[in-house]
Design a protein around this motif. Structure first.
Motif, PDB file in Angstrom:
ATOM      1  N   ASN A  14      28.715  -0.684  -7.366  1.00 12.41           N
ATOM      2  CA  ASN A  14      28.141  -1.854  -8.041  1.00 12.41           C
ATOM      3  C   ASN A  14      28.097  -1.648  -9.545  1.00 12.41           C
ATOM      4  OD1 ASN A  14      27.409  -4.139  -6.334  1.00 12.41           O
ATOM      5  ND2 ASN A  14      26.110  -2.694  -5.221  1.00 12.41           N
ATOM      6  N   SER A  29      33.056   0.221   1.955  1.00 14.26           N
ATOM      7  CA  SER A  29      31.782   0.914   2.124  1.00 14.26           C
ATOM      8  C   SER A  29      30.835   0.110   3.013  1.00 14.26           C
ATOM      9  CB  SER A  29      31.135   1.169   0.757  1.00 14.26           C
ATOM     10  OG  SER A  29      29.910   1.861   0.909  1.00 14.26           O
ATOM     11  N   TYR A  30      30.798  -1.194   2.780  1.00 19.72           N
ATOM     12  CA  TYR A  30      29.955  -2.039   3.633  1.00 19.72           C
ATOM     13  C   TYR A  30      30.490  -2.087   5.066  1.00 19.72           C
ATOM     14  CZ  TYR A  30      27.025  -3.674  -0.199  1.00 19.72           C
ATOM     15  OH  TYR A  30      26.111  -3.734  -1.238  1.00 19.72           O
ATOM     16  N   ASP A  87      31.009   7.949  -0.115  1.00 18.56           N
ATOM     17  CA  ASP A  87      31.202   7.141   1.085  1.00 18.56           C
ATOM     18  C   ASP A  87      31.780   7.986   2.212  1.00 18.56           C
ATOM     19  OD1 ASP A  87      30.523   4.569   1.752  1.00 18.56           O
ATOM     20  OD2 ASP A  87      32.503   3.737   1.413  1.00 18.56           O
ATOM     21  N   GLN A  90      27.437   2.659  -2.693  1.00 22.51           N
ATOM     22  CA  GLN A  90      27.408   1.249  -3.084  1.00 22.51           C
ATOM     23  C   GLN A  90      26.728   1.051  -4.437  1.00 22.51           C
ATOM     24  OE1 GLN A  90      25.562  -0.254   0.510  1.00 22.51           O
ATOM     25  NE2 GLN A  90      27.332   0.463   1.686  1.00 22.51           N
ATOM     26  N   ILE A  93      34.031  -1.151  -2.402  1.00 23.25           N
ATOM     27  CA  ILE A  93      32.680  -1.527  -1.964  1.00 23.25           C
ATOM     28  C   ILE A  93      32.749  -2.327  -0.665  1.00 23.25           C
ATOM     29  CG2 ILE A  93      32.431  -3.724  -3.251  1.00 23.25           C
ATOM     30  CD1 ILE A  93      29.553  -2.750  -3.903  1.00 23.25           C
TER      31      ILE A  93
END
Length: 337
Positions: free
Chosen positions: A204, A223-224, A191, A200, A220
């Protein structure tokens, strides 16, 4: 008579060798730190590795960390010790809890000398090196942990830094005992490098291993946020906060997401959960500056200054920065005209 003498000597030599084999190794002081050993216990020495480990477990349960460390290290002095890798891993974890990173590193590496595929030690060395700014070494340990896990599960241990891609990650075998922290750590490193989609995928997979792991959810979500998918960022960060409502990192990330989404008042409300009002106002102003919106930042910074003279210096510094950005924008626009 001479033959009898020779026979006696040979018996003594053989018995001497046998007793030497049963001797314990010397206690390794290089992995101990704490109270003087003499002050720890008056009990009879343990007779087996298992007894020493059991004593260590009991001491740790009673929060007697130094005694636990001593007993665990004593368990490794037995010639027939079979659990050295696991014991050294536990010793490393104790040193981590004591914030002695040097001894923790030494213990985890000693565990790998006993068992090169000890996933827990590989994960911890990944985290230690990453935390200390050696991200390339940290990455190598994370990859080794994942490969060791593939070996355990009967898969192919072929993950390398030059072949990490979404397809390879999705094909990795896993179960509840897979090294979740290696997946999270590797995802975070990717990232930082801007490889958000691949990060991701790894994160996940960490959530496949443990659905509601707080660190995986926070990572995560961030990251988004980095890839400007704010709805998913908010969703995963809120999931993390459901598991751990007072997690400051998750709270701060949720506020950052609100600012990025154009909701500074909501960000202020979120920051207020664990900051004073002047600190929250300053934080909103600061992140609006980072977002490139100095004019939006100014009212928040002025309020921070007005509400707390003690907080004046920090907020005033940010206010000056915001005003300087606006002046430069005006000068640039004049030149363009």
């Amino acid at each position: 008579m001479w033959k009898s003498y020779l026979l006696m000597i040979s018996v003594l030599v053989v018995s001497g060798c046998a007793s030497s084999d049963n001797q314990q190794a010397e206690f390794d002081k290089s992995l101990y730190s704490g109270k003087p050993i003499e002050a720890l216990t008056n009990d009879e020495p343990p007779k087996t590795e298992e007894e020493a480990i059991s004593r260590g477990d009991a001491a740790l349960t009673n929060n007697n960390v130094d005694l636990a460390l001593y007993e665990y290290l004593r368990s490794m002095t037995f010639a027939d010790a079979k659990h050295k890798d696991k014991t050294l891993y536990t010793v490393g974890r104790i040193h981590l809890a004591k914030n002695d990173y040097q001894l923790a590193d030494r213990a985890f590496r000693a565990a790998l000398e006993q068992n090169p595929n000890h996933t827990g030690s590989l994960e911890e060395l990944g985290k230690l090196n990453t935390k200390q700014g050696r991200s390339d070494i940290g990455e190598s340990y994370y990859l080794r942990a994942i490969n060791a896990d593939q070996l355990r599960l009967g898969g192919t241990p072929n993950m390398k830094s030059n072949n990490i891609n979404s397809e390879n990650v999705q094909n990795l075998l896993f179960d509840d005992n897979s090294p979740i922290h290696a997946y999270i750590g590797l995802g975070v490193l990717l990232d930082i490098e801007g490889q958000h989609q691949l990060a991701q995928t790894l994160l996940n997979r960490a959530l496949d291993i443990k659905t509601f792991d707080v660190n995986a959810l926070i990572s995560i979500g961030y990251s988004y946020y980095m890839s400007e998918d704010y709805e998913r960022a908010r969703y995963y960060t809120n999931l993390a906060l459901k598991q751990k409502p007072n997690d400051e990192k998750a709270i701060n990330n949720l506020a950052l997401i609100a600012i990025a989404h154009g909701e500074p008042r909501q960000a202020l409300s979120i920051f207020n959960r664990h900051m004073t009002e002047p600190e929250a106002l300053n934080s909103v102003g600061y992140f609006l500056i980072l977002k490139g919106e100095p004019d939006e930042a100014i009212p928040y910074l002025q309020q921070a200054i007005n509400k707390s003279p003690a907080y004046y210096a920090k907020a005033n510094e940010n206010l000056e920065r915001a005003l300087e950005m606006i002046r430069k924008e005006r000068d640039t626009s004049k030149v363009t005209l």
